[in-house]
Design an enzyme around this catalytic site. Structure first.
Site, PDB file in Angstrom:
ATOM      1  N   LYS A 111       0.823  -1.196   0.000  1.00 34.82           N
ATOM      2  CA  LYS A 111       0.000   0.000   0.000  1.00 34.82           C
ATOM      3  C   LYS A 111       0.864   1.256   0.000  1.00 34.82           C
ATOM      4  O   LYS A 111       0.481   2.289  -0.496  1.00 34.82           O
ATOM      5  CB  LYS A 111      -0.904   0.017   1.234  1.00 34.82           C
ATOM      6  CG  LYS A 111      -2.114  -0.867   1.069  1.00 34.82           C
ATOM      7  CD  LYS A 111      -3.112  -0.622   2.164  1.00 34.82           C
ATOM      8  CE  LYS A 111      -4.323  -1.533   1.978  1.00 34.82           C
ATOM      9  NZ  LYS A 111      -5.248  -1.479   3.069  1.00 34.82           N
TER      10      LYS A 111
HETATM   11  N1  GLU Z   1     -10.557  -4.226   5.178  1.00 29.36           N
HETATM   12  C1  GLU Z   1      -9.894  -5.354   4.624  1.00 29.36           C
HETATM   13  C2  GLU Z   1      -8.703  -4.896   3.809  1.00 29.36           C
HETATM   14  O1  GLU Z   1      -8.679  -3.769   3.354  1.00 29.36           O
HETATM   15  C3  GLU Z   1     -10.759  -6.194   3.710  1.00 29.36           C
HETATM   16  C4  GLU Z   1     -11.849  -6.851   4.425  1.00 29.36           C
HETATM   17  C5  GLU Z   1     -12.625  -7.873   3.636  1.00 29.36           C
HETATM   18  O2  GLU Z   1     -12.820  -7.693   2.429  1.00 29.36           O
HETATM   19  O3  GLU Z   1     -13.068  -8.818   4.266  1.00 29.36           O
HETATM   20  O4  GLU Z   1      -7.796  -5.682   3.610  1.00 29.36           O
END
Ligand code: GLU
Length: 338
Positions: free
Chosen positions: A274
């Site tokens: 990221k």
């Molecule tokens: N918030 C999680 C992430 O950005 C993804 C959650 C999900 O899709 O279950 O990695």
């Protein structure tokens, strides 16, 4: 790491959702605003959106900022702009509300607290006093490590009341979920049947020592409360799915249909980070790249179109077919220069 499909087990409770009528389906994209939206996350978002738009279902955007220390408001705002720029829209979300508002995790803590209380009352949680150093020692032990972290060997699960009292005087505990002694199986729309043995990944944390609820607890509570029927996400989260299914079962909640899609990898074959600003969607936007070029690359790398030509996201809706999805992780290479 053993591939999930090679793990042997049997279960009396396989999870295979029967197909729902399209209009009853509810899917979501649930980004964590700790880093800018990059090509990899954006491609997953496009697929989750296409799945619902193709089915005629409802698409939800949920901001997963439960870990406030890691989340940034400016990134959350940028994510919405990036997604819209790509041609992705949503029917319910943080900026437009909806029947299950709010759609931002930091505003939903009462829901996590309630789920946590239910697990606590069912006797499924225990305090863990292990220090970071102890957990690091576990991490370097030679056993298969799920992507989520090292397998917790249950050190604090069997403490005597005296040992517990002694540790409690010294340290605020994290709270762990005691895994049930049964395997779990589910049918993934991309990967097929997945089998995980009892105890897979070890007892996991549902509430950290600093009081923050874990991703696993929050995502299950939210997906259930928002009546999500379809979870399409990157296959880096495949290891989390057995844990989440055990939580759904413990809370008596229906398990959604999962689809874990391959990741887009960097030119070196490694996971996109990221922090890698060069591939942030906002950066491409700033450089004047057309969204159709980005979407065209995504569609081509997924196998939805035959050539990497510019295409608008909505033009892909009739072409979407998970059974045709390219199942090999795609590399960002020279062809991606935008
Ligand atoms: N918030 C999680 C992430 O950005 C993804 C959650 C999900 O899709 O279950 O990695």
């Amino acid at each position: 790491m053993t591939s999930a499909s090679s793990r042997q087990c049997t279960t009396a409770h396989p999870h295979s959702a029967s197909p729902l009528p399209g209009a009853a389906r509810r899917g979501r994209f649930a980004p964590t605003p700790s880093g800018r939206l990059h090509l990899g996350n954006a491609r997953t978002a496009l697929l989750a959106w296409l799945q619902m738009r193709n089915a005629g279902g409802t698409f939800i955007l949920r901001m997963e900022d439960i870990d406030r220390a890691r989340s940034r408001l400016d990134i959350a705002a940028e994510l919405l702009t990036d997604l819209r720029w790509l041609g992705i829209d949503w029917d319910e979300g943080p900026d437009i509300g909806g029947p299950y508002a709010p759609y931002t995790q930091s505003e939903r803590e009462a829901l996590y607290e309630a789920a946590y209380e239910r697990l606590q009352q069912a006797g499924l949680l225990y305090p863990c006093y292990c220090s970071r150093a102890e957990l690091t020692a576990i991490a370097s032990a030679p056993h298969g490590l799920p992507a989520e972290g090292p397998v917790y060997p249950g050190t604090c699960r069997h403490l005597s009341p005296a040992e517990r009292a002694e540790r409690a005087a010294r340290k605020q505990p994290a709270m762990r979920f005691s895994l049930p002694d049964r395997p779990v199986s589910f049918h993934d729309l991309v990967l097929g049947w997945q089998h995980f043995p009892a105890g897979y990944g070890g007892d996991f944390i549902v509430k950290r020592a600093d009081g923050v609820f874990s991703y696993q607890l929050a995502v299950v509570a939210d997906d259930a409360a928002m009546h999500i029927t379809d979870v399409l996400r990157g296959d880096d989260l495949l290891d989390s799915t057995p844990r989440q299914i055990w939580l759904y079962e413990a809370l008596g909640l229906p398990v959604p249909q999962f689809a874990h899609v391959p990741l887009l990898l960097g030119p070196d074959g490694r996971r996109l980070a990221k922090r890698d600003g060069a591939i942030a969607i906002a950066e491409l936007r700033r450089l004047g790249v057309r969204p159709e070029r980005v979407v065209g690359q995504f569609a081509y790398s997924c196998g939805l179109i035959d050539r990497p030509e510019p295409v608008a996201a909505r033009e892909l809706i009739p072409l979407f077919d998970l059974t045709r999805l390219n199942r090999i992780p795609s590399l960002i290479d020279e062809a991606w220069r935008m």
